[in-house]
Design a protein around this motif. Structure first.
Motif, mmCIF file in Angstrom:
data_model
loop_
_atom_site.group_PDB
_atom_site.id
_atom_site.type_symbol
_atom_site.label_atom_id
_atom_site.label_comp_id
_atom_site.label_asym_id
_atom_site.label_seq_id
_atom_site.Cartn_x
_atom_site.Cartn_y
_atom_site.Cartn_z
ATOM 1 N N ARG A 54 -0.818 0.935 4.519
ATOM 2 C CA ARG A 54 0.493 1.064 5.191
ATOM 3 C C ARG A 54 0.635 -0.668 6.095
ATOM 4 N NH1 ARG A 54 3.103 5.231 9.116
ATOM 5 N NH2 ARG A 54 5.054 3.884 9.440
ATOM 6 N N ALA A 55 0.166 -0.705 5.784
ATOM 7 C CA ALA A 55 0.643 -2.382 6.539
ATOM 8 C C ALA A 55 -0.025 -3.597 5.632
ATOM 9 C CB ALA A 55 -1.278 -3.193 7.651
ATOM 10 N N TRP A 56 -0.268 -3.427 4.476
ATOM 11 C CA TRP A 56 0.272 -4.476 3.039
ATOM 12 C C TRP A 56 1.306 -3.981 2.831
ATOM 13 C CZ3 TRP A 56 0.794 -3.816 -1.664
ATOM 14 C CH2 TRP A 56 0.935 -5.082 -2.721
ATOM 15 N N CYS A 57 1.797 -2.656 2.998
ATOM 16 C CA CYS A 57 2.969 -2.145 2.299
ATOM 17 C C CYS A 57 4.201 -2.833 3.215
ATOM 18 C CB CYS A 57 2.926 -0.828 2.050
ATOM 19 S SG CYS A 57 2.417 0.015 0.803
ATOM 20 N N GLU A 58 3.692 -2.351 4.372
ATOM 21 C CA GLU A 58 5.333 -3.400 5.700
ATOM 22 C C GLU A 58 5.149 -4.764 4.889
ATOM 23 O OE1 GLU A 58 3.426 -2.143 9.661
ATOM 24 O OE2 GLU A 58 4.927 -0.113 8.927
ATOM 25 N N GLN A 59 4.100 -5.489 5.080
ATOM 26 C CA GLN A 59 4.360 -6.778 4.741
ATOM 27 C C GLN A 59 5.049 -7.383 3.256
ATOM 28 O OE1 GLN A 59 0.194 -8.293 5.480
ATOM 29 N NE2 GLN A 59 0.202 -7.937 7.552
ATOM 30 N N ASN A 60 4.257 -6.633 2.524
ATOM 31 C CA ASN A 60 4.844 -6.775 1.121
ATOM 32 C C ASN A 60 5.922 -6.042 0.071
ATOM 33 O OD1 ASN A 60 2.890 -8.662 0.377
ATOM 34 N ND2 ASN A 60 1.762 -7.538 1.039
ATOM 35 N N ARG A 61 6.423 -5.438 1.315
ATOM 36 C CA ARG A 61 7.831 -3.985 0.930
ATOM 37 C C ARG A 61 8.684 -4.624 -0.119
ATOM 38 N NH1 ARG A 61 8.665 -4.289 7.024
ATOM 39 N NH2 ARG A 61 10.589 -5.116 6.929
ATOM 40 N N ASN A 62 9.605 -5.661 0.709
ATOM 41 C CA ASN A 62 10.253 -6.550 -0.608
ATOM 42 C C ASN A 62 10.000 -7.635 -1.858
ATOM 43 O OD1 ASN A 62 11.698 -5.898 1.086
ATOM 44 N ND2 ASN A 62 11.819 -7.280 2.776
ATOM 45 N N ARG A 63 8.380 -8.300 -1.334
ATOM 46 C CA ARG A 63 8.037 -9.245 -2.529
ATOM 47 C C ARG A 63 7.032 -8.353 -3.506
ATOM 48 N NH1 ARG A 63 3.489 -11.793 -3.302
ATOM 49 N NH2 ARG A 63 1.825 -11.138 -2.021
#
Length: 86
Positions: A54-63
């Protein structure tokens, strides 16, 4: 000194034998999301309960690519219109 003899035209194949054929597709490479899931050793049932994912997805959701159903499950919104930094 002897002069090499040229091969007859009927024995030589000239030109590209693949002319006009479509270019074959290369192998499908895994996405960053799939690499991260493999690194965390998660199964599809464990996606929503993983805090690291979840933390990875929040950081990379636009990339990077993140499945839309997973973003909806976590109520994370991604920017659909991203301007390139040119």
């Amino acid at each position: 000194m002897t002069i090499p003899v040229a091969l007859p035209a009927k024995d030589r194949k000239r030109g590209n034998p693949n002319w006009g054929h479509p270019i074959p597709l290369g192998p499908a490479l895994p996405t960053e999301f799939e690499l991260r899931v493999r690194q965390l050793q998660l199964t599809a049932q464990m996606y929503t309960s993983s805090a690291e994912l979840r933390a990875w997805c929040e950081q990379n959701r636009n990339r990077c690519y993140v499945p839309e159903w997973l973003l909806a499950e976590w109520c994370i919104t991604a920017d659909t219109y991203i301007r390139s930094a040119a």
